[in-house]
Scaffold this active site. Structure first.
Site, short mmCIF file in Angstrom:
data_model
loop_
_atom_site.label_atom_id
_atom_site.label_comp_id
_atom_site.label_asym_id
_atom_site.label_seq_id
_atom_site.Cartn_x
_atom_site.Cartn_y
_atom_site.Cartn_z
N CYS A 1 0.93 -1.26 -0.08
CA CYS A 1 0.09 -0.07 -0.16
C CYS A 1 0.83 1.20 -0.05
CB CYS A 1 -0.98 -0.17 1.21
SG CYS A 1 -1.96 1.68 1.58
N CYS B 1 0.03 3.14 3.83
CA CYS B 1 0.35 2.72 5.06
C CYS B 1 1.66 1.91 4.97
CB CYS B 1 -0.62 1.81 5.77
SG CYS B 1 -1.04 0.16 4.64
N ASP C 1 32.05 14.80 51.15
CA ASP C 1 33.50 14.80 50.74
C ASP C 1 33.96 13.22 50.79
OD1 ASP C 1 33.23 17.47 49.81
OD2 ASP C 1 34.62 17.97 51.46
#
Length: 496
Positions: free
Chosen positions: A95, A98, A318
């Site tokens: 198609c 699509c 830290d």
């Protein structure tokens, strides 16, 4: 019977005679759809290579559903009579609108052509189910997503004249879901809803070389001189004069599964002064022995069979600062997990981390939590308090009256050591309480215990950061002060 209500010639006997009252509901709906189609439009579209499902979803007045999806192009030609030759648009062609998607014709990710029976939505659903199960996800519901190439919408606009399109036309995505969603639910044994688990069908266009060049509908009309394209009544054509892309090969279909992130919460302890919170690499060299992120996240990820993880914590310390006391709240975010571990499994992971030989990191209260955890953590950060214990050296002996020299408010500029990654701002931070603890045998050292507002830099509060933090312990005591070691002893989130 008016012209508008006349059925197309060549239809079923009941439709030809105008008797639909004795038909079953499905046949009645199909017959009504047939009445809404204009023969000239259908002939034009079939001749161009538009599949029957695209015709029905775009120009019929009936809602496209599983009943209309069963109508074949030969049935359409039967409605129209012998006006269009079968060879004009063979059912096996791709198609042009699509690109074969609604015909269940596609190539898999290995470039192998897959062609299902055009009426076999269950076969397509079974093919998808096999790929989903191979990825090993656990789920009881799913959401279906479809991604299409832009050529589809471009060809749709080029081929169809807007005057013929229904105002509420059905998209290719929605039409595909009509065809496969019910059989997909059955084959997966799961319901479809707005689930956190998504199945994504991605259709991509074959290579431009294979697709060939574009041609106009005008050129195509010239080659099909045996087909009438004008509306017999008003002389208008349903076909647009815009160019559309010619289709030679179907789309390539890939199936991807994705689980929305899942979250685990807990509190962690850091016992080493050589372990960073997150993975820390500078110039391809690892800083520290390990990271909290890798130890915890690396233990949870395999249990979830996830793709990756992210580590989030309520603040950070830290690398040379220990996290003790009640621990620091954290979240582990796991992407695309295949399974969610039970609480028993999480307890075993917690024990494994806590009983590791090196004992660098500890965990408690590890549990699965919903996505609302983000809001909880953000709300808690606004009222977060932290408690610390710091070993401090001062240049003169500590005196008794020094223990009463306490300030509750400090002003600090962004510390020099973090200026490379933080904006140079001035902030006010509150010290909720503070006390000094003498160390027997050495009057130049003491333990500083304090509770502060989140965002207070303790190291800078002790030594002053070259005058950028005021007051500091050095300015309060009137001497030089240096921090030797620092531990976080508690992190309070909101009302915790």
């Amino acid at each position: 019977m008016s012209d508008e209500s006349k059925p197309a010639s060549g239809d079923s006997a009941g439709l030809l005679n105008g008797h639909v009252t004795h038909c079953d509901p499905k046949t009645r709906r199909v017959n009504e759809a047939a009445r809404s189609l204009h023969p000239s439009a259908v002939k034009d579209l079939l001749s161009l290579g538009v599949c029957e499902r695209c015709i029905l979803r775009l120009i019929t007045v009936a809602t496209f559903d599983s009943d209309l999806a069963t109508v074949s192009s030969s049935t359409l030609r039967g409605w129209l009579g012998s006006g269009v030759e079968e060879a004009a648009s063979p059912e096996t062609s791709i198609c042009i609108v699509c690109l074969g998607i609604l015909q269940f014709v596609f190539s898999d990710d290995k470039q192998t052509l897959v062609k299902m029976k055009s009426d076999c939505g269950s076969g397509h659903a079974a093919w998808i189910t096999d790929l989903v199960k191979q990825q090993g996800h656990e789920f009881d519901s799913f959401g279906l997503e479809v991604s299409l190439p832009s050529t589809i919408s471009e060809n749709e606009r080029a081929v169809f004249d807007e005057a013929w399109l229904q105002s509420e036309k059905v998209s290719v995505k929605d039409a595909l879901k009509v065809l496969v969603l019910d059989p997909l639910r059955a084959s997966l044994g799961a319901k479809s809803d707005s689930s956190s688990f998504h199945i994504r069908l991605t259709y991509s266009k074959a290579s431009d070389d294979a697709q060939g060049v574009s041609e106009t509908t005008h050129e195509r009309k010239k080659r099909k001189t045996d087909v009438v394209y004008a509306d017999e009544e008003n002389g208008s054509s349903c076909i647009s004069e815009n160019p559309f892309e010619k289709v030679y090969e179907p789309c390539i279909l890939s199936v991807h599964c994705n689980q929305m992130p899942i979250f685990f919460s807990g509190r962690y302890f850091k016992y080493s002064r050589n372990v960073s919170q997150s993975r820390w690499i500078i110039d391809d060299e690892r800083m520290g022995e390990a990271s909290v992120e890798e130890i915890i996240g690396g233990s949870i990820l395999p249990a979830c069979l996830g793709d990756s993880y992210k580590f989030h914590a309520a603040g950070r310390e830290d690398i040379d600062v220990r996290m003790l006391g009640s621990g620091r709240p954290f979240l582990i975010e796991v992407q695309n997990s295949r399974k969610c571990p039970s609480q028993q499994s999480l307890t075993e992971i917690e024990e494994k981390i806590n009983n590791s030989e090196k004992k660098l990191v500890g965990v408690k209260d590890l549990k699965f939590i919903g996505s609302e955890c983000w809001a909880m953590m953000r709300e808690g950060e606004a009222e977060k308090q932290k408690q610390y214990a710091a070993l401090v050296w001062i240049s003169r002996p500590l005196e008794e009256e020094d223990c009463n020299s306490i300030s509750s408010m400090i002003e600090l500029k962004t510390p020099i050591r973090v200026l490379h990654r933080r904006s140079p701002l001035e902030r006010e931070r509150t010290i909720h309480w503070m006390k000094l603890e003498k160390i027997k045998g050495n009057t130049h050292y003491f333990l500083l215990h304090l509770c502060t507002q989140a965002g207070t830099y303790i190291k800078e509060f002790v030594h002053g950061d070259l005058g950028r933090t005021t007051p500091s312990m050095g300015s309060i005591l009137g001497c030089r002060a240096e921090i030797i070691q620092l531990d976080v002893t508690d992190v309070k989130m909101g009302d915790s």
